[in-house]
Design an enzyme around this catalytic site. Structure first.
Site, PDB file in Angstrom:
ATOM      1  N   THR A 118      79.547  43.462  18.440  1.00  0.00           N
ATOM      2  CA  THR A 118      79.228  42.306  19.285  1.00  0.00           C
ATOM      3  C   THR A 118      77.828  41.766  19.013  1.00  0.00           C
ATOM      4  O   THR A 118      76.917  42.541  18.642  1.00  0.00           O
ATOM      5  CB  THR A 118      79.324  42.711  20.771  1.00  0.00           C
ATOM      6  OG1 THR A 118      78.777  41.653  21.567  1.00  0.00           O
ATOM      7  CG2 THR A 118      78.549  43.976  21.074  1.00  0.00           C
ATOM      8  N   TYR A 142      76.941  47.295  27.586  1.00  0.00           N
ATOM      9  CA  TYR A 142      78.037  46.943  26.680  1.00  0.00           C
ATOM     10  C   TYR A 142      77.520  46.881  25.244  1.00  0.00           C
ATOM     11  O   TYR A 142      78.059  47.553  24.346  1.00  0.00           O
ATOM     12  CB  TYR A 142      78.642  45.591  27.107  1.00  0.00           C
ATOM     13  CG  TYR A 142      79.538  44.999  26.057  1.00  0.00           C
ATOM     14  CD1 TYR A 142      80.659  45.683  25.597  1.00  0.00           C
ATOM     15  CD2 TYR A 142      79.251  43.745  25.500  1.00  0.00           C
ATOM     16  CE1 TYR A 142      81.474  45.143  24.607  1.00  0.00           C
ATOM     17  CE2 TYR A 142      80.060  43.197  24.527  1.00  0.00           C
ATOM     18  CZ  TYR A 142      81.164  43.904  24.076  1.00  0.00           C
ATOM     19  OH  TYR A 142      81.952  43.367  23.100  1.00  0.00           O
ATOM     20  N   PHE A 170      80.549  36.786  18.085  1.00  0.00           N
ATOM     21  CA  PHE A 170      79.884  35.896  19.007  1.00  0.00           C
ATOM     22  C   PHE A 170      80.950  35.551  20.070  1.00  0.00           C
ATOM     23  O   PHE A 170      81.583  36.476  20.563  1.00  0.00           O
ATOM     24  CB  PHE A 170      79.210  34.755  18.224  1.00  0.00           C
ATOM     25  CG  PHE A 170      77.946  35.298  17.559  1.00  0.00           C
ATOM     26  CD1 PHE A 170      78.027  36.249  16.534  1.00  0.00           C
ATOM     27  CD2 PHE A 170      76.695  34.953  18.012  1.00  0.00           C
ATOM     28  CE1 PHE A 170      76.883  36.826  15.979  1.00  0.00           C
ATOM     29  CE2 PHE A 170      75.543  35.513  17.461  1.00  0.00           C
ATOM     30  CZ  PHE A 170      75.646  36.452  16.439  1.00  0.00           C
TER      31      PHE A 170
END
Ligand code: UDP
Length: 328
Positions: A118, A142, A170
């Site tokens: 991520t 996260y 993204f």
């Protein structure tokens, strides 16, 4: 490479991955505990085995049942706000799941994994667009859980020769109307589906903060069509299969849009008014995240093809045909 294991293949991005692999003639095995995924999203002839990726015995059974050539791992929790309130849930599930998956791969001599990482691994970057070599310093659990797994992947490459591509997403959005799959989270926290739910009159839209250091004060993100995103996974798997070097790759369009610009575009695409209320900031949101996708383009040969209007139009098609998600 013939048989691909897709962990989390009943989820939003995973189900689009499964559809692409089937289209390209791969045999597909899905493992998913269906805690956030939908069995309806896994289309035949993919095989679904319901179980938890943290369950080592379950994974070992699946690796024994099928001749797995490569793994694509989507199975994870992915809500920034929730992770801030419950970091243990994120480390336990995301890191724990990766540990059992890599253990099963080691046990069964499977040497290639494409892993969902991520943009949240970067935290609050010093410059935009962000490159893979920029500092990683997550500001939420996260992103930290995903960065921890990237570290683990590096060590497993060195120790066991397991090659990996860590794909730093993204903002994924859009749908694949051709096969009847789209985004259906409970609760839904992502901007584009929330904007479209508001366009359908199903909920009221709240925008989280207009006092960020950005041109219009709302957060800027890089939105990428889910169909372009999954193309990159297949290219990454093929790249590893050719002996490509392990490492991280950004997956974004390279263009940034503010929250207000998303709402404006959705108003244009849907022809609906879409009322929105400005609220305070949501914890854990960095002001701006825009990808440099140069590495994925050059090394993987990735060409993202679909822009923001198409992303929103495809998502809108799904929301209109499935106003209650997979249950409706
Ligand atoms: N956002 C918002 N209202 C919503 C959902 C999201 O204003 O109902 C904002 C959120 O605060 C962030 C941006 O939209 O600035 C993108 O959030 P999303 O959850 O879609 O993705 P993230 O960037 O957190 O992965």
């Amino acid at each position: 490479m013939k048989t691909i294991l897709v962990a989390g293949g009943a989820g939003y991005i995973g189900s689009h991955m499964v559809a692409l692999l089937l289209e390209r003639g791969y045999e597909v095995v899905v493992v998913d505990n269906l805690c956030t995924g939908h069995w309806q999203a896994v289309k035949a002839p993919a095989k679904l085995r319901v179980g938890d990726v943290k369950d080592q015995a379950f994974l070992d059974r699946v690796f024994t049942e099928f001749p797995i050539d490569g793994v694509i791992n989507f199975a994870a929790f992915s809500l920034v706000g929730e992770s801030v309130g419950n970091p243990l849930k994120y480390y336990e599930n995301n890191v724990g799941g990766a540990v059992s998956m890599l253990t099963a791969m080691k046990n069964h001599n499977v040497k290639k994994i494409v892993f969902s990482s991520t943009a949240a691994t970067y935290g609050e970057p010093e410059k935009q667009p962000i490159e893979e070599t920029d500092r990683t310093d997550p500001i939420n659990p996260y992103g930290a859980s995903k960065l921890a797994i990237e570290g683990l992947l590096r060590w497993c490459d060195g120790a066991y020769g397991i090659k990996y591509a860590a794909l730093r997403y993204f903002n994924a959005a859009g749908s694949n109307a051709d096969v009847g799959i789209g985004e259906d989270h409970h609760p839904e926290t992502h901007l584009i589906p929330n904007v479209l739910a508001a366009a359908l009159g199903k909920k009221s839209l709240e925008l989280f903060g207009d006092d960020y250091p950005t041109p219009d004060g709302t957060c800027v993100r890089d939105y990428i069509h889910v169909r372009d995103l999954v193309e990159a996974h297949l290219l990454a798997l093929e790249y590893l299969d050719r002996g490509g070097e392990s490492g991280p790759f950004n997956l974004g369009s390279g263009d940034g849009y503010s929250v207000k610009e998303i709402v404006e575009t959705a108003r244009r695409v849907t022809g609906k008014e879409i009322p929105a209320a400005m609220k305070p900031r949501r914890p854990g949101d960095p002001p701006t995240l825009i990808a440099s996708n140069r590495k994925a383009k050059e090394v993987l040969g990735w060409v993202p093809k679909r822009g923001l209007e198409e992303i929103i139009a495809d998502a809108w098609a799904w929301h209109q045909s499935h106003p209650n998600g997979y249950e409706g």
